[in-house]
Motif scaffolding. Sequence first.
Motif, short mmCIF file in Angstrom:
data_model
loop_
_atom_site.label_atom_id
_atom_site.label_comp_id
_atom_site.label_asym_id
_atom_site.label_seq_id
_atom_site.Cartn_x
_atom_site.Cartn_y
_atom_site.Cartn_z
N CYS A 113 -3.69 2.28 5.87
CA CYS A 113 -3.45 1.36 4.74
C CYS A 113 -4.93 0.47 4.67
O CYS A 113 -6.04 0.99 4.33
N HIS A 134 2.69 0.02 -6.16
CA HIS A 134 2.64 0.54 -4.79
C HIS A 134 3.28 -0.37 -3.81
O HIS A 134 3.35 -0.09 -2.72
N ARG A 143 8.49 3.95 -1.38
CA ARG A 143 8.11 5.03 -1.22
C ARG A 143 7.93 5.78 -2.35
O ARG A 143 8.32 5.40 -3.40
N THR A 166 5.19 3.29 1.57
CA THR A 166 4.07 2.61 1.26
C THR A 166 4.29 1.28 1.01
O THR A 166 5.34 0.47 0.78
N HIS A 168 1.09 -1.52 -0.37
CA HIS A 168 -0.14 -2.02 -0.80
C HIS A 168 -0.54 -2.55 -2.33
O HIS A 168 0.28 -1.67 -3.02
N CYS A 171 -6.62 -0.29 -3.51
CA CYS A 171 -6.90 0.93 -3.36
C CYS A 171 -8.39 1.21 -3.15
O CYS A 171 -9.07 0.16 -3.74
N GLU A 191 -4.94 8.47 -1.88
CA GLU A 191 -4.01 7.99 -1.11
C GLU A 191 -4.26 8.46 0.42
O GLU A 191 -3.77 8.12 1.47
N GLN A 205 -3.48 5.78 2.77
CA GLN A 205 -3.01 4.47 2.23
C GLN A 205 -1.78 4.16 2.52
O GLN A 205 -1.25 2.89 2.27
N TRP A 206 -0.76 4.87 3.02
CA TRP A 206 0.48 4.71 3.34
C TRP A 206 0.54 4.39 4.80
O TRP A 206 -0.24 4.10 5.51
#
Length: 229
Positions: A113, A134, A143, A166, A168, A171, A191, A205-206
Amino acid sequence: MPKPLIGVTTYLDQARWRVWDMPAALLPAQYPRLVQDSGGLAVMLPPDDPAAAAETVARLDGLVIAGGADVEPVRYGAEPDARTGPPARERDGWELALIDAALAAGTPLLGICRGMQLLNVALGGTLVQHLDGHTEAVGVIGRHPVTPVPGTRYAALAPERTEVPTYHHQCVEILGKNLLTSAHADDGTVEAIELPSPAWVLGVQWHPEMGEDQRVMRGLVEAAVTFRS
């Protein structure tokens, strides 16, 4: 063979537990548990003098840059958006130094993340400061599916479209030097990012620590074993 030593960066915040209310180095327990469940030994890396980063990384077999506060926009040459959170300058300086040291040493590196975003910034990239859709709600992990890019390191770990945990609101905007996109969301959000082989450098990113899928962390731990040997 001894288990590889995986360093995980931490928050530095005021915290309350039992009878105490004081500054604390914090890390959600899911991070070290995921490292442990994936075959590694976890060690916490609270913010320190950036000059100590190379010596710290030299003692590790792998490095995880954990999630947390928004990266301060000055780090990528931008003015703060009104929706950007307060800076965590000690973490920014320390973790950027750790990333630089890991890249220089070839130490396997996983950014989660914020960690992915900081990896992108460390290599000259920029961030979108606010993104809708997100984050399910404040303090609630959502999710959504991500699709791997064929031929990437991430796709080798998780070749199918996968639903991920997820949380966030920022990005990747412009990718940093040499970074490749290795997964994206249905709305086009980047991602996952990575450096080409032979480096083992991956950002997602998750939040894999909030789910059951261990493949990303297992990939880091396996790379750490190889790196150590």
